[in-house]
Design a protein around this motif. Structure first.
Motif, mmCIF file in Angstrom:
data_model
loop_
_atom_site.group_PDB
_atom_site.id
_atom_site.type_symbol
_atom_site.label_atom_id
_atom_site.label_comp_id
_atom_site.label_asym_id
_atom_site.label_seq_id
_atom_site.Cartn_x
_atom_site.Cartn_y
_atom_site.Cartn_z
ATOM 1 N N TYR A 250 2.892 14.603 3.402
ATOM 2 C CA TYR A 250 2.982 13.327 2.967
ATOM 3 C C TYR A 250 3.333 13.426 1.399
ATOM 4 O O TYR A 250 2.463 14.074 0.814
ATOM 5 C CB TYR A 250 2.237 12.120 3.352
ATOM 6 C CG TYR A 250 2.673 10.757 2.665
ATOM 7 C CD1 TYR A 250 3.280 9.899 3.290
ATOM 8 C CD2 TYR A 250 1.695 10.337 1.529
ATOM 9 C CE1 TYR A 250 3.449 8.582 2.615
ATOM 10 C CE2 TYR A 250 2.031 9.248 0.777
ATOM 11 C CZ TYR A 250 2.869 8.204 1.330
ATOM 12 O OH TYR A 250 2.806 7.149 0.947
ATOM 13 N N ARG A 262 -1.848 2.303 5.546
ATOM 14 C CA ARG A 262 -2.619 2.211 6.857
ATOM 15 C C ARG A 262 -1.196 2.381 7.904
ATOM 16 O O ARG A 262 -1.439 3.170 9.027
ATOM 17 C CB ARG A 262 -3.305 0.930 7.011
ATOM 18 C CG ARG A 262 -4.526 0.981 6.205
ATOM 19 C CD ARG A 262 -5.293 -0.180 6.613
ATOM 20 N NE ARG A 262 -6.417 -0.446 5.389
ATOM 21 C CZ ARG A 262 -6.126 -1.325 4.739
ATOM 22 N NH1 ARG A 262 -5.193 -2.018 4.839
ATOM 23 N NH2 ARG A 262 -7.018 -1.726 3.719
ATOM 24 N N GLY A 265 0.250 5.666 8.140
ATOM 25 C CA GLY A 265 -0.746 6.627 8.747
ATOM 26 C C GLY A 265 -0.715 6.404 10.343
ATOM 27 O O GLY A 265 -0.788 7.513 11.035
ATOM 28 N N GLY A 269 1.063 9.804 10.955
ATOM 29 C CA GLY A 269 -0.110 10.496 10.781
ATOM 30 C C GLY A 269 -0.762 11.077 12.012
ATOM 31 O O GLY A 269 -0.412 10.816 13.040
ATOM 32 N N PRO A 270 -1.921 11.772 11.655
ATOM 33 C CA PRO A 270 -2.496 12.335 10.354
ATOM 34 C C PRO A 270 -1.863 13.415 9.931
ATOM 35 O O PRO A 270 -0.883 13.900 10.533
ATOM 36 C CB PRO A 270 -3.776 12.463 10.856
ATOM 37 C CG PRO A 270 -3.932 13.004 12.314
ATOM 38 C CD PRO A 270 -2.776 12.104 12.922
ATOM 39 N N PHE A 271 -1.995 13.736 8.572
ATOM 40 C CA PHE A 271 -1.273 14.670 7.984
ATOM 41 C C PHE A 271 -2.135 15.953 7.546
ATOM 42 O O PHE A 271 -3.529 15.702 7.143
ATOM 43 C CB PHE A 271 -0.970 14.158 6.531
ATOM 44 C CG PHE A 271 0.045 12.729 6.660
ATOM 45 C CD1 PHE A 271 1.371 13.119 7.382
ATOM 46 C CD2 PHE A 271 -0.225 11.561 6.698
ATOM 47 C CE1 PHE A 271 2.242 12.194 7.484
ATOM 48 C CE2 PHE A 271 0.549 10.556 6.809
ATOM 49 C CZ PHE A 271 1.849 10.654 7.463
ATOM 50 N N THR A 274 -1.711 15.497 1.893
ATOM 51 C CA THR A 274 -0.819 14.488 1.310
ATOM 52 C C THR A 274 -0.872 14.834 -0.218
ATOM 53 O O THR A 274 -1.520 15.566 -0.896
ATOM 54 C CB THR A 274 -1.563 13.159 1.386
ATOM 55 O OG1 THR A 274 -2.853 13.028 0.538
ATOM 56 C CG2 THR A 274 -1.786 12.957 2.717
ATOM 57 N N HIS A 299 -5.114 7.810 0.587
ATOM 58 C CA HIS A 299 -5.009 9.038 1.392
ATOM 59 C C HIS A 299 -5.747 8.824 2.685
ATOM 60 O O HIS A 299 -5.412 9.222 3.844
ATOM 61 C CB HIS A 299 -5.862 10.097 0.685
ATOM 62 C CG HIS A 299 -6.183 11.524 1.422
ATOM 63 N ND1 HIS A 299 -5.162 12.652 1.595
ATOM 64 C CD2 HIS A 299 -7.042 11.747 2.372
ATOM 65 C CE1 HIS A 299 -5.733 13.502 2.570
ATOM 66 N NE2 HIS A 299 -7.001 13.141 2.907
ATOM 67 N N ASP A 301 -6.490 5.719 3.938
ATOM 68 C CA ASP A 301 -5.701 4.955 4.822
ATOM 69 C C ASP A 301 -4.487 5.828 5.639
ATOM 70 O O ASP A 301 -4.492 5.612 6.911
ATOM 71 C CB ASP A 301 -5.116 3.905 3.991
ATOM 72 C CG ASP A 301 -5.603 2.991 3.312
ATOM 73 O OD1 ASP A 301 -6.960 2.921 3.826
ATOM 74 O OD2 ASP A 301 -5.170 2.023 2.577
ATOM 75 N N LEU A 302 -3.908 6.764 5.034
ATOM 76 C CA LEU A 302 -2.961 7.505 5.748
ATOM 77 C C LEU A 302 -3.447 8.454 6.673
ATOM 78 O O LEU A 302 -2.992 8.824 7.698
ATOM 79 C CB LEU A 302 -2.207 8.500 4.737
ATOM 80 C CG LEU A 302 -1.280 7.708 3.514
ATOM 81 C CD1 LEU A 302 -1.266 8.573 2.491
ATOM 82 C CD2 LEU A 302 0.179 7.179 4.339
ATOM 83 N N GLN A 303 -4.987 8.663 6.836
ATOM 84 C CA GLN A 303 -5.425 9.632 7.659
ATOM 85 C C GLN A 303 -6.484 8.661 8.654
ATOM 86 O O GLN A 303 -7.272 9.304 9.271
ATOM 87 C CB GLN A 303 -6.255 10.444 6.837
ATOM 88 C CG GLN A 303 -5.661 11.459 5.924
ATOM 89 C CD GLN A 303 -4.728 12.409 6.543
ATOM 90 O OE1 GLN A 303 -4.153 12.265 7.296
ATOM 91 N NE2 GLN A 303 -4.516 13.529 5.815
#
Length: 403
Positions: A250, A262, A265, A269-271, A274, A299, A301-303
């Protein structure tokens, strides 16, 4: 100038005076597509949540901060930035894990993912400005030339500010076979600079394209656009999800913190890694750039709200775009990573690393900066561990606002 020229509207006259660096305004079928976008309302692209895109607060107070002698001294390194001399040998062998990242400075990153090469926001120019004689100048050289970089499968652009979309760089890449993935409207600039429409994927938020087996999805961001004094907000800004058969990464582009991380993600995600903007923040523009604490929260939130993958800080160390100390974003992001138990990579510009391997973590910037205070850890503030409220915005004014 003829007598008829006096009859031309002022906007037309100003447009005719713009140099090629300013790019081109969307028109025709491209503009019709923009008008059909659900994110284009009342004649302009809108942010996912409200955002002030012009500096707020007192201009006088900002000027005092920005031009104060001691503060100015902190905004540049006090020695040569230790650029890794990236060579073809560094990049010749395929990454053992299938994923390798090379931060070239600012927001420019070469991502080698599942056998393909993706280049994010490439800026090889000396200044992020429409003029070669003025504007923020590089604080370190590029780690290698574009010619030495080798073939690239896709160039991804986050938005059209000058520190992300660079005319000389795009012109050089236009002469290759690479494909471009850009937000809606940005293609007008690229076409003016020689990129054929057939080699572009111009995407609205949540639209995707597949190139050589790699999926590229434009996702929302909280920012703005423009390359001139009069910005109609007719070109979109975006973050990007890039997914291969085995890995997902990402790139945030420029953005303020917002709850949409969020959602991104949860959907994508997850990534494995990032690339998150953590520099050029300010209390004068808290809605459009993130502080290091906010970048860490984004980060997580994305995970899915927990430490995972690797965070690569971007948008710092290469250009002086805000009043904060040059090394502050790196120093404070290191704090935030340790507090959240989240792995963070701190490569020197040009230093390749594999997120699944040994990470570069040495604070190389400390040799070029006086000791910095860590005031962002406010009394009673919870760690950025996915629990508790998002950190409050603080910071510095982004002089790249129109860049």
């Amino acid at each position: 100038m003829t007598g008829a020229d006096y009859l031309l509207p002022l906007r037309t006259k100003l447009r005719s005076m713009r140099t090629e660096s300013f790019g081109a305004d969307p028109a025709g079928a491209r503009m019709e597509r923009i008008r059909r976008s659900p994110h284009f309302v009342d004649g302009a692209f809108q942010n996912p949540v409200g955002a002030r895109i012009r500096p707020s607060g007192s201009t006088v107070e900002f000027a005092k901060t920005y031009f104060q002698k001691e503060q100015r001294a902190l905004r540049t390194p006090n020695g040569a930035v230790p650029v890794h001399p990236t060579t073809l040998a560094d990049l010749a062998a395929l990454p053992v894990s299938g994923l390798r990242l090379t931060w070239m400075g600012h927001s420019s990153v070469l991502a080698e993912i599942d056998g393909r090469r993706i280049l994010f926001d490439p800026v090889w120019g000396e200044r992020c400005s429409p003029f070669p004689f003025a504007g923020p100048k590089r604080l370190h050289p590029t780690p290698l030339s574009l010619a030495a970089l080798g073939p690239v499968d896709v160039v991804v652009i986050s938005h059209d500010h000058y520190d992300h979309l660079d005319l000389p760089t795009i012109r050089a890449l236009a002469g290759t076979d690479t494909v471009f993935a850009v937000p809606l409207g940005v293609g007008a600039h690229l076409e003016r600079w020689g990129v054929p429409a057939a080699r572009m994927h111009e995407l609205d938020w949540n639209e995707a394209a597949t190139v050589a087996g790699i999926s590229l999805t434009a996702t929302p961001a909280r920012h703005f656009c423009g390359r001139g004094l009069r910005n109609g907000q007719h070109t979109l800004w975006a973050s990007w999800v890039v997914a291969g058969p085995e890995h997902r990464i990402y790139h945030s582009g420029d953005t303020g913190y917002f709850p949409g991380f969020r959602d991104i993600g949860a959907e994508h995600g997850p990534f494995d890694a990032t690339m998150i903007q953590i520099g050029a923040y300010s209390e004068y523009w808290p809605d459009i750039h993130m502080t290091p604490a906010e970048g860490m929260r984004a980060h997580l939130d994305l995970q899915g709200g927990r430490p995972h993958g690797v965070l690569l800080p971007i948008h710092w160390a290469t250009f002086n775009l805000a009043p904060h100390a040059w090394a502050e974003p790196g120093e404070w992001t290191k704090d935030a990573g340790e507090e959240a138990d989240q792995p963070v990579a701190f490569p020197r510009p040009g230093e390749p690393f594999e997120p699944a391997g040994i990470l570069p973590v040495a604070p190389w910037w400390r040799a070029l900066s006086p000791t910095l205070a860590h005031p962002w850890r406010l009394a009673g503030e919870q760690p950025a561990s996915g629990r508790g409220p998002a950190p409050a915005a603080r910071g510095d004014l982004d002089l790249a606002g129109e860049r």
